[in-house]
Write a protein that holds these residues in place. Structure first.
Motif, PDB file in Angstrom:
ATOM      1  N   ARG A  89       0.827  -1.205   0.000  1.00  0.00           N
ATOM      2  CA  ARG A  89       0.000   0.000   0.000  1.00  0.00           C
ATOM      3  C   ARG A  89       0.868   1.264   0.000  1.00  0.00           C
ATOM      4  N   ILE A  90       1.986   1.202   0.718  1.00  0.00           N
ATOM      5  CA  ILE A  90       2.912   2.343   0.726  1.00  0.00           C
ATOM      6  C   ILE A  90       3.490   2.558  -0.662  1.00  0.00           C
ATOM      7  N   GLU A  94       2.940   5.774  -3.911  1.00  0.00           N
ATOM      8  CA  GLU A  94       3.965   6.590  -4.554  1.00  0.00           C
ATOM      9  C   GLU A  94       3.558   7.011  -5.966  1.00  0.00           C
ATOM     10  N   GLN A  95       2.604   6.301  -6.572  1.00  0.00           N
ATOM     11  CA  GLN A  95       2.189   6.639  -7.929  1.00  0.00           C
ATOM     12  C   GLN A  95       1.273   7.859  -7.980  1.00  0.00           C
ATOM     13  N   LEU A  96       0.748   8.276  -6.839  1.00  0.00           N
ATOM     14  CA  LEU A  96      -0.184   9.395  -6.792  1.00  0.00           C
ATOM     15  C   LEU A  96       0.487  10.608  -6.153  1.00  0.00           C
ATOM     16  N   GLN A 149       6.019  -5.137  -8.030  1.00  0.00           N
ATOM     17  CA  GLN A 149       6.911  -5.984  -7.236  1.00  0.00           C
ATOM     18  C   GLN A 149       6.403  -6.120  -5.804  1.00  0.00           C
ATOM     19  N   ALA A 150       5.935  -5.009  -5.221  1.00  0.00           N
ATOM     20  CA  ALA A 150       5.410  -5.065  -3.850  1.00  0.00           C
ATOM     21  C   ALA A 150       4.142  -5.900  -3.790  1.00  0.00           C
ATOM     22  N   LEU A 151       3.292  -5.802  -4.818  1.00  0.00           N
ATOM     23  CA  LEU A 151       2.069  -6.605  -4.844  1.00  0.00           C
ATOM     24  C   LEU A 151       2.396  -8.098  -4.910  1.00  0.00           C
TER      25      LEU A 151
END
Length: 472
Positions: A89-90, A94-96, A149-151
């Motif tokens: 979620r962190i 970062e994309q927004l 990658q985080a997902l």
């Protein structure tokens, strides 16, 4: 028109991604399980089964329920999954752009030497700004690749949690069955000890009457001592089994817990299906594939790091020396600050980072293929155990029956004086050994079914999903 063109170009670039297209590696195993005399006949694909439909012993079900609720290792796996979900979620955030509303006030005194007027002065400033700080335009997909990658890391941790659940169920079942087997072995040893002590008393009386020699009494005594050692050993094993169950369940276990005697009917048979089924059902294989997909996404992020990055800082607000005039006309302010960063010289570190993540993907491919091969072997071993243990158990039952007849005949001949005590003691030893072997084989057959259940992925129907999903 010029502004519209720039906006369209940015939107087009935002759709770019430098991550390679993911392709699932081919399974490095045969298309079917081994065939032959050591394996059962081929079966159809098994339906998903909850563990409660597989294990019929009510006491075992009670222990598994308690373990799933209280086991500390499983709790750690659950918390790890939740932690990786938070990291995802962190990273996704970062994309927004980060929008903030800031308010500030300043009141400052300047001494007369600085004002040049011969007297001190007090200045005041109030400001309110709404703006975006250092928002990176994801033109080459670096942030999206990092988010992917985080997902995939989160999904891998979720499969690790499912693997921990499956392993816990199998461990509780195996230890419980071992406990029941050791209880049966203890009861058998105690019954055998009572019979051996009775034989020793008879032999002692016959020695006193001169019917038997002192050697016969010594042989009977050694048999009693040997069985006493077996009783002590099985008492220790029963206690240790209880201790191990207590750790798995995270609570005390009653020694007199009611349950079923060891029997094949305690575990429902599971058809083996096809090797390809394991790719969708084994949590460790799914975990390895998610880790492979995470490594694949990392390549996109490493490639994007070789290209320029553009970040924007912009804000708008109002500023005034008087609080009352903060929102009056003519007090507005704005700031637009684009920043471009182009890597020119970094001693090859970015290129080395790209090479590193490519090697990490190759490692994950090997780990994925290894997980499939290991799963295939475990299922094949389980199928071989299922077919051969059935024949072994029948042979052991026949051996127990023959040993019982030999014991009954030797006991009768010994009491009538036809045979020596040596033959009778040999019959006792052989019967005890055969009975022990039957209990051990029955346990091994049941544990093999538990291992096959785990090797097939358990048919797990997850009743405890993480609340809220990855983006909750």
């Amino acid at each position: 028109m010029h502004r519209f063109t720039l906006t369209l170009l940015a939107a087009t670039l935002a759709g770019c991604s430098l991550a390679p297209d993911y392709q699932r590696p081919a399974a490095p195993v045969p298309v079917q399980y081994p065939q032959g005399p050591a394996y059962p006949a081929a079966s159809t694909t098994p339906p998903a089964q909850h563990w409660q439909a597989v294990f019929h012993d009510p006491a075992l079900r009670q222990l598994i329920d308690a373990a799933l609720a209280n086991n500390r290792d499983l709790r750690v796996a659950l918390l790890n999954a939740e932690a990786t979900r938070a990291q995802y979620r962190i990273q996704r955030a970062e994309q927004l752009p980060r929008v903030s509303l800031d308010g500030s006030g300043q009141r400052q005194y300047l001494p007369r030497r600085m004002t040049g007027t011969g007297s001190g002065a007090i200045s005041s400033t109030q400001a309110v700004t709404l703006g975006v700080s250092a928002y990176e335009l994801d033109l080459f997909g670096r942030l999206r690749s990092s988010s992917e990658q985080a997902l995939q890391t989160y999904l891998a941790s979720e499969e690790a949690r499912r693997a921990a659940q499956l392993s816990l169920v199998a461990s509780v079942a195996s230890v419980y069955l071992t406990w029941r087997a050791d209880q049966e072995l203890l009861a058998l040893a105690e019954d055998t000890l009572a019979a051996d002590e009775h034989s020793l008393r008879l032999t002692t009386r016959q020695v006193r009457t001169g019917t038997l020699s002192a050697l016969d009494r010594i042989q009977a005594q050694t048999r009693v001592d040997s069985t006493r050692a077996a009783v002590a050993r099985y008492r220790r094993l029963v206690a240790q089994d209880l201790n191990q169950l207590g750790v798995l369940v995270a609570g005390p276990i009653a020694d007199g817990l009611p349950g079923l005697a060891l029997a094949s009917e305690q575990i429902a048979p599971l058809p083996a299906g096809l090797p390809s089924d394991l790719l969708q059902r084994r949590p460790d294989i799914l975990q390895a594939e998610h880790q492979l997909q995470a490594a694949n996404a990392n390549i996109g992020a490493a490639r994007a790091a070789l290209f320029p990055s553009i970040s924007l800082t912009a804000n708008a607000g109002t500023s005034s020396q008087q609080l009352a005039g903060l929102f009056e006309a003519g007090s507005g302010t704005w700031l637009f600050k684009p920043q471009v960063s182009l890597p020119l010289f970094n001693a090859g570190s970015l290129r080395a980072s790209l090479d590193y993540v490519k090697l990490q993907k190759d490692i994950q491919v090997a780990q994925y293929e290894k997980a499939i091969q290991g799963a295939f072997q475990e299922v094949a071993d389980g199928l071989a155990a299922r077919a051969t243990y059935q024949r072994q158990l029948q042979a052991q039952r026949d051996l127990v029956a023959a040993s019982q007849r030999y014991y009954d005949l030797a006991q009768n001949r010994y009491r009538t004086g036809v045979d020596s005590s040596l033959t009778f003691l040999d019959a006792q030893r052989q019967l005890f050994s055969a009975q022990q072997g039957l209990i051990g084989d029955r346990l091994a057959q049941l544990v093999a079914e538990v291992n096959l259940y785990a090797a097939l992925g358990g048919g797990w129907q997850d009743d405890q999903p993480l609340a809220g999903g990855p983006g909750g």
